[in-house]
Design an enzyme around this catalytic site. Structure first.
Site, PDB file in Angstrom:
ATOM      1  CD  GLU A 284      52.284  46.302  44.080  1.00  0.00           C
ATOM      2  OE1 GLU A 284      52.991  46.211  45.087  1.00  0.00           O
ATOM      3  OE2 GLU A 284      51.715  45.336  43.568  1.00  0.00           O
TER       4      GLU A 284
ATOM      5  CB  CYS B 255      50.577  37.399  35.230  1.00  0.00           C
ATOM      6  SG  CYS B 255      51.009  38.041  33.652  1.00  0.00           S
TER       7      CYS B 255
HETATM    8  N1  SAH Z   1      41.692  42.081  34.939  1.00  0.00           N
HETATM    9  C1  SAH Z   1      42.485  41.945  33.764  1.00  0.00           C
HETATM   10  C2  SAH Z   1      43.937  42.363  33.932  1.00  0.00           C
HETATM   11  C3  SAH Z   1      44.651  41.926  35.183  1.00  0.00           C
HETATM   12  S1  SAH Z   1      45.164  40.240  35.294  1.00  0.00           S
HETATM   13  C4  SAH Z   1      42.379  40.548  33.210  1.00  0.00           C
HETATM   14  O1  SAH Z   1      41.754  39.701  33.851  1.00  0.00           O
HETATM   15  O2  SAH Z   1      42.874  40.299  32.130  1.00  0.00           O
HETATM   16  C5  SAH Z   1      46.434  40.061  34.125  1.00  0.00           C
HETATM   17  C6  SAH Z   1      46.678  38.605  33.698  1.00  0.00           C
HETATM   18  O3  SAH Z   1      47.311  37.885  34.758  1.00  0.00           O
HETATM   19  C7  SAH Z   1      45.414  37.821  33.394  1.00  0.00           C
HETATM   20  O4  SAH Z   1      45.559  37.177  32.159  1.00  0.00           O
HETATM   21  C8  SAH Z   1      45.336  36.765  34.487  1.00  0.00           C
HETATM   22  O5  SAH Z   1      44.724  35.600  34.010  1.00  0.00           O
HETATM   23  C9  SAH Z   1      46.792  36.578  34.825  1.00  0.00           C
HETATM   24  N2  SAH Z   1      47.056  36.071  36.164  1.00  0.00           N
HETATM   25  C10 SAH Z   1      46.424  36.386  37.298  1.00  0.00           C
HETATM   26  N3  SAH Z   1      46.968  35.730  38.336  1.00  0.00           N
HETATM   27  C11 SAH Z   1      47.981  34.996  37.854  1.00  0.00           C
HETATM   28  C12 SAH Z   1      48.957  34.128  38.433  1.00  0.00           C
HETATM   29  N4  SAH Z   1      48.994  33.897  39.739  1.00  0.00           N
HETATM   30  N5  SAH Z   1      49.860  33.551  37.632  1.00  0.00           N
HETATM   31  C13 SAH Z   1      49.868  33.812  36.299  1.00  0.00           C
HETATM   32  N6  SAH Z   1      48.993  34.623  35.705  1.00  0.00           N
HETATM   33  C14 SAH Z   1      48.054  35.207  36.456  1.00  0.00           C
END
Ligand code: SAH
Length: 336
Positions: free
Chosen positions: A87, A328
């Protein structure tokens, strides 16, 4: 059928056995112009076009569904050649510029407790070609894309070789030609990846998902902390800052009654001291079945005013893509 995306001109030349090296360069260049068929590469001989058409396809993945929300954001679900899905999300900002959030893996190994992708487990790395295909498909659907964030499914630094190759091609003026400064890699804190980026000649931007500056707490929600403790992470970031002389970003997911208290702010202040960093606050997007809560407006305001008092630089991220479950931590496909 195989694709030639993600290969360098030298690799293309070797694979298709063309004698003249400029032919491979012509093909390489044409692949990134949005062509749908090899017949469109009219500056190469007909026999070569026919050979390519019979042995290769331009893309290996195809668009499965696209969901738009009222803010002009769009989530694309892409079917890969082996039937798995990935995605990506296209986010529009007010002045018409578009950013694509690209996935680097199908699923993820990092097991962050608050993230929906984690529930899928890890399926596989995306190839450099598949990473590029998201961009090409995105451009077909949305028109010109001006920025890329590697913030979709997966951990980019857990697929570093394929990522590097894709970035080289994105950056190459003979291919896509997107400036390195227009690309951001977001990592959960894989130290060797941060150090490699620090040494890279490319001026790619870095975002690190911090989410808590308290070792124990971070380990609870981000198991990667056990492998790369906060102290090591900070040393790597200091190195990055020295090598690149550049500001980077911390992402900080706001989780009600978990990481928004005074001790959390104190730890955040301590951790950010000496770093030229902007903290990007992201109110947690609900993921069904997780024991967390989204903070309300009041909690967020209180938290922000405390950061203001301490002089911590931050921005509060709007919930872009929320309407299409593309915000995110909401990327994960449901099995059909
Ligand atoms: N693995 C990488 C990129 C993917 S996650 C990383 O960890 O940065 C992308 C972003 O989404 C990260 O900053 C993570 O903290 C955030 N994220 C993950 N789950 C989320 C959620 N349920 N709500 C808001 N942000 C979230």
């Amino acid at each position: 059928m195989r694709s030639l995306l993600g290969l360098t001109p030298a690799e293309i030349s070797e694979l298709i056995h063309v004698k003249e090296s400029f032919r491979a360069k012509q093909i390489y260049h044409a692949l990134y112009t949005g062509i749908e068929s090899f017949d469109s590469i009219t500056n190469i001989p007909l026999v070569l076009r026919q050979q390519l058409s019979s042995e290769y396809s331009i893309l290996t993945s195809k668009m499965d569904t696209s969901l738009d929300d009222e803010d002009g954001n769009c989530k694309l679900r892409i079917e890969l050649s082996d039937g798995l899905f990935t995605e990506c999300v296209i986010l529009s900002d007010g002045d018409g510029r578009k950013t694509i959030c690209i996935s680097s893996q199908v699923g993820c190994k990092m097991a962050c407790a608050f993230c929906r992708t984690a529930d899928m487990g890890f399926k596989r790395n995306l190839t450099s070609g598949e990473i590029l295909e998201q961009f090409l498909i995105g451009q077909k659907i949305a028109g010109k894309l001006s920025n890329i964030v590697f913030m979709g499914m997966g951990e980019p630094f857990d697929n570093i070789e394929n990522l590097k190759k894709a970035i080289q091609i994105l950056n190459d003026k003979n291919a896509i030609g997107l400036g390195a400064r227009r690309m951001t890699i977001s990592t959960c804190g894989i130290v060797p990846g941060i150090l490699a980026l620090a040494q890279s000649p490319l001026e790619i931007r870095l975002a690190v998902s911090l989410n808590s500056a308290i070792e124990e707490k971070r380990r609870q929600i981000m198991p990667i902390t056990a492998r790369y403790p906060l102290k090591e992470l900070k040393d790597a970031l200091i190195q990055f800052q020295e090598d690149k002389n550049k500001r980077f970003t911390f992402e900080y997911v706001l989780i009600k009654d978990f990481n928004m208290g005074d001790e959390d702010i104190k730890a955040l202040r301590y951790f950010t001291s000496g770093l030229s960093v902007l903290v990007n606050l992201i109110p947690w997007n609900t993921v069904e079945g997780k024991p967390f809560q989204t903070p309300d407006r009041k909690d967020i305001n209180v938290f922000c005013s405390k950061l203001d008092k301490l002089g911590i630089n931050y921005t509060l991220r709007r919930r872009k893509g929320f309407g299409v479950s593309g915000a995110c931590g909401q990327l994960a496909y449901k099995a059909r």
